[in-house]
Structures are given as C-alpha cells and as structure tokens.
Design a protein around this motif. Sequence first.
Motif, PDB file in Angstrom:
ATOM      1  N   LEU A 147       0.799  -1.239  -0.148  1.00 18.46           N
ATOM      2  CA  LEU A 147       0.136   0.461  -0.258  1.00 18.46           C
ATOM      3  C   LEU A 147       0.649   1.350   0.352  1.00 18.46           C
ATOM      4  O   LEU A 147       0.826   2.317  -0.523  1.00 18.46           O
ATOM      5  N   LEU A 148       1.626   0.994   0.724  1.00 21.52           N
ATOM      6  CA  LEU A 148       3.016   2.067   0.956  1.00 21.52           C
ATOM      7  C   LEU A 148       3.060   2.508  -0.286  1.00 21.52           C
ATOM      8  O   LEU A 148       3.965   3.607  -0.737  1.00 21.52           O
ATOM      9  N   GLY A 149       4.154   1.267  -1.231  1.00 21.29           N
ATOM     10  CA  GLY A 149       4.125   1.613  -2.887  1.00 21.29           C
ATOM     11  C   GLY A 149       3.683   1.729  -3.332  1.00 21.29           C
ATOM     12  O   GLY A 149       3.740   2.925  -4.317  1.00 21.29           O
ATOM     13  N   ALA A 150       2.325   1.836  -3.327  1.00 18.61           N
ATOM     14  CA  ALA A 150       1.238   2.733  -4.312  1.00 18.61           C
ATOM     15  C   ALA A 150       0.987   3.847  -3.874  1.00 18.61           C
ATOM     16  O   ALA A 150       0.737   4.481  -5.182  1.00 18.61           O
ATOM     17  N   GLN A 151       1.145   4.100  -3.198  1.00 22.40           N
ATOM     18  CA  GLN A 151       1.096   5.472  -2.453  1.00 22.40           C
ATOM     19  C   GLN A 151       1.738   6.582  -2.879  1.00 22.40           C
ATOM     20  O   GLN A 151       2.129   7.384  -3.500  1.00 22.40           O
ATOM     21  N   VAL A 152       3.035   5.618  -3.233  1.00 24.72           N
ATOM     22  CA  VAL A 152       4.821   6.499  -3.830  1.00 24.72           C
ATOM     23  C   VAL A 152       4.447   6.932  -4.936  1.00 24.72           C
ATOM     24  O   VAL A 152       4.661   7.822  -5.740  1.00 24.72           O
ATOM     25  N   ARG A 153       3.803   5.555  -6.026  1.00 23.85           N
ATOM     26  CA  ARG A 153       3.775   5.683  -6.588  1.00 23.85           C
ATOM     27  C   ARG A 153       3.050   6.522  -7.345  1.00 23.85           C
ATOM     28  O   ARG A 153       3.007   7.425  -8.642  1.00 23.85           O
ATOM     29  N   ARG A 154       1.672   7.004  -6.862  1.00 21.73           N
ATOM     30  CA  ARG A 154       0.733   7.909  -6.955  1.00 21.73           C
ATOM     31  C   ARG A 154       1.832   9.424  -6.726  1.00 21.73           C
ATOM     32  O   ARG A 154       0.880  10.468  -8.105  1.00 21.73           O
ATOM     33  N   LEU A 155       2.345   9.250  -6.693  1.00 19.46           N
ATOM     34  CA  LEU A 155       2.698  10.584  -6.293  1.00 19.46           C
ATOM     35  C   LEU A 155       4.255  11.434  -7.289  1.00 19.46           C
ATOM     36  O   LEU A 155       3.937  12.095  -7.855  1.00 19.46           O
ATOM     37  N   ARG A 156       4.861  10.009  -7.356  1.00 19.41           N
ATOM     38  CA  ARG A 156       5.615  10.030  -8.592  1.00 19.41           C
ATOM     39  C   ARG A 156       5.351  10.102  -9.908  1.00 19.41           C
ATOM     40  O   ARG A 156       5.498  10.928 -10.510  1.00 19.41           O
ATOM     41  N   ASP A 157       3.442   9.280 -10.256  1.00 15.69           N
ATOM     42  CA  ASP A 157       2.905   9.888 -11.584  1.00 15.69           C
ATOM     43  C   ASP A 157       2.643  11.135 -11.569  1.00 15.69           C
ATOM     44  O   ASP A 157       2.271  11.744 -12.739  1.00 15.69           O
ATOM     45  N   ALA A 158       2.221  11.848 -10.734  1.00 16.01           N
ATOM     46  CA  ALA A 158       2.307  13.294 -11.011  1.00 16.01           C
ATOM     47  C   ALA A 158       3.438  14.285 -10.931  1.00 16.01           C
ATOM     48  O   ALA A 158       3.352  15.387 -10.642  1.00 16.01           O
ATOM     49  N   GLY A 159       4.582  13.383 -10.873  1.00 18.95           N
ATOM     50  CA  GLY A 159       5.991  14.541 -10.635  1.00 18.95           C
ATOM     51  C   GLY A 159       6.301  15.030  -9.483  1.00 18.95           C
ATOM     52  O   GLY A 159       7.235  16.038  -9.239  1.00 18.95           O
ATOM     53  N   VAL A 160       5.660  14.696  -7.958  1.00 18.80           N
ATOM     54  CA  VAL A 160       6.199  14.729  -6.985  1.00 18.80           C
ATOM     55  C   VAL A 160       7.808  14.022  -6.734  1.00 18.80           C
ATOM     56  O   VAL A 160       7.726  12.674  -6.870  1.00 18.80           O
ATOM     57  N   GLY A 161       9.047  13.784  -6.073  1.00 20.69           N
ATOM     58  CA  GLY A 161       9.997  13.973  -5.791  1.00 20.69           C
ATOM     59  C   GLY A 161       9.162  13.475  -4.556  1.00 20.69           C
ATOM     60  O   GLY A 161       8.900  13.734  -3.623  1.00 20.69           O
ATOM     61  N   VAL A 162       9.862  11.712  -3.714  1.00 19.72           N
ATOM     62  CA  VAL A 162       9.811  11.788  -2.809  1.00 19.72           C
ATOM     63  C   VAL A 162      10.112  10.806  -1.993  1.00 19.72           C
ATOM     64  O   VAL A 162      11.482  10.009  -2.716  1.00 19.72           O
ATOM     65  N   VAL A 163      10.572  11.477  -0.312  1.00 23.68           N
ATOM     66  CA  VAL A 163      11.241  10.261   0.475  1.00 23.68           C
ATOM     67  C   VAL A 163      10.080   9.833   1.160  1.00 23.68           C
ATOM     68  O   VAL A 163       9.665  10.142   1.534  1.00 23.68           O
ATOM     69  N   VAL A 164      10.873   8.445   1.770  1.00 24.26           N
ATOM     70  CA  VAL A 164      10.410   7.910   2.874  1.00 24.26           C
ATOM     71  C   VAL A 164      10.897   7.199   3.834  1.00 24.26           C
ATOM     72  O   VAL A 164      12.083   7.108   3.345  1.00 24.26           O
TER      73      VAL A 164
END
Length: 259
Positions: A147-164
Amino acid sequence: MRGFRLLAVVAGVLGGLTGVAYGLFTEQSRRARAVIGVPDAPPLRADGVHGSGEGPPVRFAVLGDSMAAGLGVDDPAQLPGVVLANGLSDEVGVPVRLETHAISGSTTRDLVAQVDRVLADPPDVALVVVGANDVTTRMSIPGSAALLGAQVRRLRDAGVGVVVGTCPDLGTVRPIAEPLRSVARDWSRRLARAQRVEVERAGGVAVALGDLLAAEFRARHADYFSGDRFHPSATGYEAATSILLAPLCGVLRHEWWPR
C-alpha cells in the motif's frame, strides 16, 4: 500512540504463546500504555514559507504519522518539517513552502486520504514517514508495504519527488518491556525492509530510519525521547532530520532544478 494492547496479539501470532505467556504480554502492553499515555494536544503546526532567497517558493509536503508531524516538540521551530524546509531553502537558494498533511495516529491505510489531498495540487517534493502504527494495529507486513508503494507511485506519477523514512525501530522504546520489546523490534524492522523494497520499486527514495538511528536512540534515550518516552524529543527529531535532509536535497535537485 494507539494500539499497544494489540502487540500482545501480534506476539501470539508470531510465537504461538501459551496462556501464561499471553497474559505476560498483555500485562506488559497495559503497563506501556500507562507510561506513554495519550497526547495532551495535537502536534504543533508551522505551515507556510520558510527560509530565504529569490524566486517562487519550492513546495514541500510532509505526510504520514505523528513522527512526520513532529509530536513531542515544544517549539514550532523544532518541528521536523520546519527544520527540513529551512535546510532545503539553504540548499536551493529559494524559500520553501511547508505543507503538513501528516496526522498523529495514522497508518498506511490513512496515507491514502493524505495523498488524495496532496494530489489535488501536487508539490515539488514530499516526505513520508509511516509504519509504527501499522505495527501496533497488526497490519500485515506485505499488505502495508504494498500500500505504501502504491501511494509513492501515485505521487511519482504526478511528478512529485518522494523520500520515505521507513518504520522506526520500536525496540528502542523503553516503556515496552521485554520480551514484548523484542517482538516490536522484529516486526518494525521487517516492515521497514519491506517498505524499502516497495518504495524503491515505485520510484521513491527510502531512508532506513531504524537502521540508522536505533543505536543512538538506545544509547541516549533520555535525550532522544520526549516526555512520553515514545515520541522523539527535539534532539531525536534533529537526529532524524540530519539523515533525511541530504536525500530530500538530492530528490529536489533532480525533480525541480530543471524547471
């Protein structure tokens, strides 16, 4: 933080506890809850523009649970989001607008709604810290990490850089007595490893908070934990932000600098 009574059930699932052992875990959970208590107030907030420089602000979102929100500090300037926003501003030479979506008590299930809000107007970079409440509420490790991976993917698909920041090591929390503390340590470390795999698969950058900070939190527990002995103090958050800033700067340079 909610759910300590459920750690006894987790232990039973992991180890097939006898009735006597189960009673021990239940009593240890009760004592931990009594020591930690319930927060008197929600985390402080200091959203807005931080840092200095010329040009439009970089937008920085913080998502996740109480550790992301900064529960445990007494001064808004000590909030991890504020400290990181100022550090990012120093790095890129422009102001940084902090937008906090993290909510104390959140699990990865609650992260879905936070991401929904973020995606209504995507920022440039986001920090996610979540997982401790997944342990205390018995979320399955594969399900939580996926589920975390899915949310990171949603953010990345929107062009957001993500650090967890992956799940901290709950074995450092002194109010959780042994052997319950060992169960918490094992569960949280296994979740952190699974989170890292899913985050990197989704295009985010994972920072292993437990691996990098556990020894310091154990050795300096009086300094690194706040009054509830569960959430970090300002010193504990300073240690966490010191290892999160460089990855955030790297992601921001990669995602934002070409603009």
